[in-house]
Motif scaffolding. Structure first.
Motif, PDB file in Angstrom:
ATOM      1  N   UNK A 117       0.823  -1.207   0.000  1.00  0.00           N
ATOM      2  CA  UNK A 117       0.000   0.000   0.000  1.00  0.00           C
ATOM      3  C   UNK A 117       0.859   1.260   0.000  1.00  0.00           C
ATOM      4  N   UNK A 118       1.913   1.268   0.817  1.00  0.00           N
ATOM      5  CA  UNK A 118       2.771   2.452   0.895  1.00  0.00           C
ATOM      6  C   UNK A 118       3.535   2.690  -0.400  1.00  0.00           C
ATOM      7  N   UNK A 119       3.995   1.627  -1.040  1.00  0.00           N
ATOM      8  CA  UNK A 119       4.680   1.771  -2.326  1.00  0.00           C
ATOM      9  C   UNK A 119       3.722   2.312  -3.387  1.00  0.00           C
ATOM     10  N   UNK A 120       2.472   1.847  -3.357  1.00  0.00           N
ATOM     11  CA  UNK A 120       1.470   2.355  -4.290  1.00  0.00           C
ATOM     12  C   UNK A 120       1.182   3.830  -4.067  1.00  0.00           C
ATOM     13  N   UNK A 121       1.097   4.219  -2.794  1.00  0.00           N
ATOM     14  CA  UNK A 121       0.860   5.627  -2.475  1.00  0.00           C
ATOM     15  C   UNK A 121       2.038   6.476  -2.935  1.00  0.00           C
ATOM     16  N   UNK A 122       3.259   5.987  -2.716  1.00  0.00           N
ATOM     17  CA  UNK A 122       4.457   6.714  -3.142  1.00  0.00           C
ATOM     18  C   UNK A 122       4.468   6.891  -4.662  1.00  0.00           C
ATOM     19  N   UNK A 123       4.108   5.839  -5.387  1.00  0.00           N
ATOM     20  CA  UNK A 123       4.080   5.930  -6.853  1.00  0.00           C
ATOM     21  C   UNK A 123       3.052   6.954  -7.313  1.00  0.00           C
ATOM     22  N   UNK A 124       1.894   6.988  -6.661  1.00  0.00           N
ATOM     23  CA  UNK A 124       0.867   7.960  -7.031  1.00  0.00           C
ATOM     24  C   UNK A 124       1.339   9.380  -6.748  1.00  0.00           C
ATOM     25  N   UNK A 125       1.986   9.581  -5.603  1.00  0.00           N
ATOM     26  CA  UNK A 125       2.504  10.909  -5.278  1.00  0.00           C
ATOM     27  C   UNK A 125       3.583  11.337  -6.268  1.00  0.00           C
ATOM     28  N   UNK A 126       4.491  10.423  -6.571  1.00  0.00           N
ATOM     29  CA  UNK A 126       5.550  10.740  -7.532  1.00  0.00           C
ATOM     30  C   UNK A 126       4.962  11.108  -8.887  1.00  0.00           C
TER      31      UNK A 126
END
Length: 92
Positions: free
Chosen positions: A63-72
């Motif tokens: 979940x955190x990696x997905x959130x990071x990708x969306x933010x990036x």
């Protein structure tokens, strides 16, 4: 690594974990850690808790990696061009 049954499909436990939201997985992980820290379980129970905790940590990381990708992606997207005649954002 995902556990599979004899037909090669994901087991119910993996499907259940993948259906958890971040907050659910995090809260359960906190409870698992608390139980491990307080002790009192048999070796088998402790191992089962440890394995559950590792699986929950993977869900949280996903979940955190997905959130990071969306933010990036949002931060790297070009700003939209203002429409002609529109006032600047925050302008007076």
């Amino acid at each position: 690594m995902a556990k599979t049954d004899e037909s090669g499909t994901a087991t119910g436990a993996d499907e259940e974990l993948s259906a958890l939201g971040y907050e659910q997985a995090r809260d359960e992980l906190i409870e698992v850690v608390r139980r491990l820290e307080t002790g009192g379980q048999t070796l088998e129970e402790s191992l089962a808790l440890w394995e559950r905790g590792e699986a929950l940590a993977r869900v949280c990381r996903h979940w955190l990696e997905g959130a990071r990708a969306r933010l990036d992606a949002a931060l790297s997207a070009p700003a939209p061009e203002p429409e002609p005649g529109a006032e600047p954002a925050g302008g007076e």
